[in-house]
Design an enzyme around this catalytic site. Structure first.
Site, PDB file in Angstrom:
ATOM      1  N   HIS A  56       0.829  -1.214   0.000  1.00  8.82           N
ATOM      2  CA  HIS A  56       0.000   0.000   0.000  1.00  8.82           C
ATOM      3  C   HIS A  56       0.864   1.265   0.000  1.00  8.82           C
ATOM      4  O   HIS A  56       0.423   2.323   0.413  1.00  8.82           O
ATOM      5  CB  HIS A  56      -0.993   0.013   1.172  1.00  8.82           C
ATOM      6  N   SER A  81      -0.305 -12.099  -9.364  1.00  5.97           N
ATOM      7  CA  SER A  81      -0.297 -11.308 -10.594  1.00  5.97           C
ATOM      8  C   SER A  81      -0.369 -12.115 -11.882  1.00  5.97           C
ATOM      9  O   SER A  81       0.347 -11.862 -12.844  1.00  5.97           O
ATOM     10  CB  SER A  81       0.924 -10.389 -10.617  1.00  5.97           C
ATOM     11  N   ASP A  98       2.752  -4.298 -10.591  1.00  9.50           N
ATOM     12  CA  ASP A  98       2.637  -5.654 -11.143  1.00  9.50           C
ATOM     13  C   ASP A  98       3.283  -5.762 -12.518  1.00  9.50           C
ATOM     14  O   ASP A  98       4.072  -6.663 -12.788  1.00  9.50           O
ATOM     15  CB  ASP A  98       1.167  -6.072 -11.260  1.00  9.50           C
TER      16      ASP A  98
END
Ligand code: ADP
Ligand code: MG
Length: 392
Positions: A45, A137, A183
């Site tokens: 985050h 991912s 990602d």
């Protein structure tokens, strides 16, 4: 889409992609292109706060076997889906016209064309070892492998550093999933034996040595299999808290609050929840920087406490963990892991634990036992030493 918990198809993933292509299209592919799944070693985050992340590539891959096809049409088959996808130039004229998993493929075609590249029609066959929807991912791996295939088949000159943005646009604008740049950067730019130190503000990257095998270490990835409870809404609310706090503190993003200025910043905030959210982001950014310093010094084992501190911060300050995840972290630590933490956005997903390679089995057994004691569905494990991810 098949049940992600179902064991994957047997056999080498690159062979499966090629065999799938031959079976489906009756001829061999012109080539194969691959992209790995990824795990974020530390820095959670922090991306949308303009901060730092440190992902590394996993030895799990998505492979696309492909060949050109005339007439501005694209056909895609995936071993994970019963429904092949077919579309033409009309469907990639604007986002939203192909739904389901095909949107990831159509999104890449759209993003390339929208950036002015001449994309050839193509047939694609996709095989993957990356578990779908577990936070490793698979979506970026799919985008990156499709992108690499189309770029090579079309002779498009697109350097690696420009590819993550295009793949991200496919996911943000075409699929409609609001993800950051981590990602796609990870699956396109990570190098064997290294983690990727990414500054999400400037998008500059540095390859940091992370040679687990030489150190006799491994990262055990535990797929918690916890259902993603309210993940979308919780993500949005965490993001909103951070943006509000940055405004209150008069900074462009929380990345601009240095760890040394944390107490001063917290004193300016009047509610405890916001203070905890800010404390997570500021301390997490510092933990990424500290981890990078230790890795640069070759002290891989010493990052363990930072990983565990990151987990405590996500659990107590950012409040994004769930019981399955906390159980896996505690069990891995009790079984001798140097450090363990949730990786990914939270409310489910995976845990990673840094272990001596010869203790990995004991750690996974301990997690399985702890899960059984709490009646959680059995977790899945992936063992990784990120110094190998063979090319197709
Ligand atoms: P994650 O990226 O964490 O695995 P996402 O929800 O972001 O989870 O992406 C998962 C979606 O990506 C799947 O639901 C599917 O639509 C698509 N996808 C990923 N890999 C494949 C694949 N090999 N074949 C078909 N679709 C895939
Ligand atoms: Mg994804």
């Amino acid at each position: 889409m098949t049940d992600p918990a179902r064991p994957g198809p047997a056999g080498d993933v690159a062979d499966r992609a090629a065999a799938g292509f031959r079976h489906r299209y009756g001829e061999p592919p012109a080539g194969r292109w691959a992209a790995p799944g990824r795990a974020n070693l530390i820095g959670e985050h922090t991306d949308y706060n303009d901060g730092f992340v440190l992902p590394f590539a996993l030895p799990l891959r998505t492979v696309v076997a492909a060949a050109r096809q005339d007439g501005g049409r694209w056909t895609a088959w995936s071993e994970l889906s019963d429904s092949p996808v077919e579309f033409g130039v009309d469907e990639v004229a604007a986002p939203g016209r192909v739904a389901g998993w095909g949107a990831y493929v159509a999104g890449v075609v759209w993003a390339l064309r929208d950036a002015g590249h001449d994309v050839p029609g193509a047939r694609l066959a996709i095989a993957s070892d990356v578990p779908v929807g577990s936070g490793l991912s698979s979506s970026a791996a799919l985008e990156a492998a499709v992108l690499a295939a189309l770029v090579d088949l079309g002779g498009v000159d697109l350097p690696a550093e420009r590819r993550p943005r295009l793949a991200q646009r496919a996911e943000n604008a075409y699929v409609g999933a609001p993800t950051g740049i981590m990602d796609q950067s990870a699956v396109i730019r990570c190098r064997p034996g290294h983690a990727l130190f990414l500054d999400c503000r400037t998008e500059s990257v540095e390859h940091i040595p992370f040679d687990l095998a030489t150190a006799g270490l491994a990262v055990l990835v535990v797929d918690s299999r916890a259902p993603h409870r309210h993940a979308g809404g919780e993500y949005a609310s965490r993001r909103a808290s951070c943006e509000r706090a940055a405004k209150l503190l008069g900074v462009a993003a929380l990345r601009d609050v240095p760890a040394a200025g944390l107490d001063e910043a917290l004193a300016l905030l009047d509610d405890d929840e916001t203070r905890r959210r800010v404390r997570h982001v500021v301390t997490e950014n510092q933990r990424v920087l500290d981890t990078v310093e230790l890795l640069r010094a070759g002290r891989i084992r010493d990052i363990g406490p930072l990983l565990t501190a990151s987990h405590a911060s996500m659990r107590d300050d950012f409040e994004i963990t769930v019981p399955e995840i906390d159980t896996a972290v505690e069990a891995a630590l009790a079984a001798g892991a140097y450090g363990a933490r949730m990786t990914g956005g939270g409310f489910g997903g995976c845990v990673l634990a840094l272990v001596d390679a010869d203790r990995a089995d004991a750690a996974s057994a301990a997690v399985t036992t702890a899960y059984a004691a709490r009646d959680f569905p059995a977790p899945n494990f992936h063992l990784t030493t990120p110094n190998t991810h063979p090319r197709p």
